[in-house]
Design a protein around this motif. Structure first.
Motif, PDB file in Angstrom:
ATOM      1  N   THR A 167       0.762  -1.154  -0.018  1.00 54.46           N
ATOM      2  CA  THR A 167      -0.096   0.146  -0.119  1.00 54.46           C
ATOM      3  C   THR A 167       0.977   1.379  -0.145  1.00 54.46           C
ATOM      4  O   THR A 167       0.466   2.472  -0.638  1.00 54.46           O
ATOM      5  N   ASP A 168       1.850   1.167   0.905  1.00 53.14           N
ATOM      6  CA  ASP A 168       2.805   2.339   0.924  1.00 53.14           C
ATOM      7  C   ASP A 168       3.571   2.642  -0.470  1.00 53.14           C
ATOM      8  O   ASP A 168       3.706   3.801  -0.749  1.00 53.14           O
ATOM      9  N   HIS A 171       1.043   4.692  -2.556  1.00 50.81           N
ATOM     10  CA  HIS A 171       0.760   5.988  -2.002  1.00 50.81           C
ATOM     11  C   HIS A 171       1.935   6.787  -2.547  1.00 50.81           C
ATOM     12  O   HIS A 171       1.886   7.858  -2.770  1.00 50.81           O
ATOM     13  N   ARG A 172       3.321   6.101  -2.764  1.00 52.26           N
ATOM     14  CA  ARG A 172       4.350   6.800  -3.005  1.00 52.26           C
ATOM     15  C   ARG A 172       4.745   7.027  -4.633  1.00 52.26           C
ATOM     16  O   ARG A 172       5.669   7.394  -4.857  1.00 52.26           O
ATOM     17  N   PRO A 203       4.442  10.113   0.946  1.00 50.27           N
ATOM     18  CA  PRO A 203       3.356   9.384   0.221  1.00 50.27           C
ATOM     19  C   PRO A 203       2.395  10.564  -0.047  1.00 50.27           C
ATOM     20  O   PRO A 203       2.141  11.649   0.812  1.00 50.27           O
ATOM     21  N   TRP A 229      -6.788   6.351   2.523  1.00 49.65           N
ATOM     22  CA  TRP A 229      -5.605   7.421   2.687  1.00 49.65           C
ATOM     23  C   TRP A 229      -6.022   8.729   3.054  1.00 49.65           C
ATOM     24  O   TRP A 229      -5.530   9.458   3.800  1.00 49.65           O
TER      25      TRP A 229
END
Length: 470
Positions: A167-168, A171-172, A203, A229
């Motif tokens: 997931t991270d 986001h990034r 992110p 998020w």
């Protein structure tokens, strides 16, 4: 060796092994393990799974420097692929559908179709096309830079890949390379693509990723991660902004909404509290139109009217409804006319104003002209809605601002045509800004979602600066 002009050192299949695995995804997993253990030889990898040979042959071929630095060719395939290579097209169905009598009959029927059509089509090409469609109908298999195989749904993008990994990482994500070439984040992944995700330290996903119209994410699971998020990061901000948005809209509509009514509407929208309602409005998960559509109709007695005092023309001529899907509540069918000042479209909240000789004029509920008319003659207001199934579309005006270029009109027309919409009343004029063009046109739509999708598609065209409803 002599026919290909190669020396013995250039033959990498002198020593070879064949690896048979249980399923398709294991082929790529095994490939990753082999490449991790032994150094792959450049330009000696062939993916005949994603790109089968003309005879339908499928397998992964790679060459590596094996034990004692000796070259070794490795073939990786499933049992079904192996039997297909050994026995031909009939073997595929044995493993595709199992061994039940009905499945065997399906296989025989399919083969009969191939044989019966031999005079009309190229059997080999047709068999390959059907085989590829059966195997890759709903999944795509891609590789990480280290050779690990990742399974995604068909139509997935590099962003879907990033969120599948972590997931991270999603986001990034700020870009992607496919087979060492930079591609847009809306690129549709293909089997055996090698994907490298380009990231930033902080992110910061984009709200555009949530929109299905923009096609950044195919997987609903990935879009859910993006929404989560924003909810986590902007909860306090969404709370204040959502409350402000709703209060401003209700004030513009002169509608008093007490806390009890707010809570009832919140429950209808599947949220448990008023604050949660504000947060969802601020984050965009609930739109103002969704909220307004669930407002109760109050003070009906104040909206009663006497038709004989209002209609000065022939009332019988007004008892005919136009074919625009408008439903006048409580009085049967009346002539209705879409107001040119605001041109409402489904499912926008609408209101009716009884004119002297043109029937009921239909406005957006927040139309300035409509609100002004109500201030002067509040008793002429009448409740209307779009009905269950509008019988035809309504016309909306669109304005485009773009940098002038060749084929601009062609691309715009093609985009609108692809959305199955009809263009009317188009006009084009140069802007005061050098090199810019203003284009105005109308389209017939059945629902506001069609307009939203069209504007998103138009904004993705090169040189388009702005696309909005006029």
């Amino acid at each position: 060796m002599e026919s290909k002009g190669r020396s013995l050192d250039q033959l990498f299949d002198v020593r070879a092994i064949r690896v048979k695995v249980a399923n398709l995804s294991d082929c790529y997993t095994a490939l990753g393990v082999i490449h991790e253990k032994w150094q792959p030889i450049p330009k000696e990898f062939d993916d005949y799974i994603a790109n089968p040979k003309t005879n339908g042959y499928q397998s992964l071929h790679t060459a590596v420097l094996g034990p004692k630095e000796r070259t070794l060719e490795v073939q990786i395939r499933t049992q079904a692929m192996h039997d297909y290579a050994e026995l031909g097209v009939a073997a595929h169905w044995r493993y595709k559908e199992g061994n039940s009598a009905s499945n065997q009959q399906d296989a025989l029927n399919w083969l009969r179709q191939i044989l019966d059509s031999k005079d009309d089509i190229n059997q080999s090409d047709d068999a390959v096309d059907q085989f590829k469609a059966a195997v890759f109908s709903d999944r795509v298999y891609v590789l990480t830079p280290k050779g690990q195989a990742i399974e995604l749904i068909a139509g997935a993008t590099p962003l879907d890949f990033a969120y599948q990994i972590h997931t991270d990482l999603g986001h990034r994500c700020r870009g992607a390379k496919i087979n060492n070439k930079i591609v847009p984040l809306t690129y549709i992944l293909k089997n055996a693509d090698v994907i490298e995700i380009l990231t930033t330290k902080i992110p910061h996903p984009s709200r555009d990723w949530i929109s299905p119209h923009l096609a950044y994410l195919k997987s609903p699971k990935s879009r859910t991660k993006v929404r989560a998020w924003f909810k986590q990061q902007d909860q306090e901000k969404n709370l204040s902004e959502g409350k402000l948005m709703l209060e401003r809209e209700l004030n513009r509509l002169h509608y008093q909404c007490d806390p009890e009514t707010l809570l009832k509407i919140s429950n209808k929208l599947n949220v448990s509290s008023i604050n949660e309602l504000y947060i969802n409005i601020g984050s965009g998960d609930i739109t103002l139109n969704q909220f307004l559509a669930r407002l109760p109709i109050n003070d009906k007695a104040q909206r009663a009217f006497n038709f004989s005092n209002i209609f000065l023309g022939d009332k019988n001529k007004l008892l005919k409804n136009t074919d625009n899907g408008i439903h006048v509540r409580g009085v049967g069918n009346l002539l209705t006319v879409i107001a040119n000042c605001c041109k409402p479209a489904p499912p926008e909240l609408i209101g009716g104003f009884i004119t002297l000789n043109r029937g009921v004029s239909i406005h957006k509920a927040d139309c300035t002209n409509f609100l002004h008319l109500l201030e002067q003659s509040p008793m002429r207001r009448i409740d209307v809605d779009w009905g269950i199934e509008p019988s035809c579309g309504v016309s909306v005006d669109i304005m485009l601002i773009a940098y002038d270029r060749a084929d601009l009109l062609k691309d715009i027309s093609s985009t609108i045509s692809n959305e199955r919409l009809k263009i009317t009343n188009m006009k084009m004029a140069p802007s005061e800004q050098e090199g810019e063009m203003h284009l105005e046109f109308s389209v017939d739509i059945n629902h506001i979602d069609q307009l939203s999708r069209l504007l998103d598609r138009l904004l993705q065209l090169p040189n388009i600066i702005e696309a909005r409803r006029k």
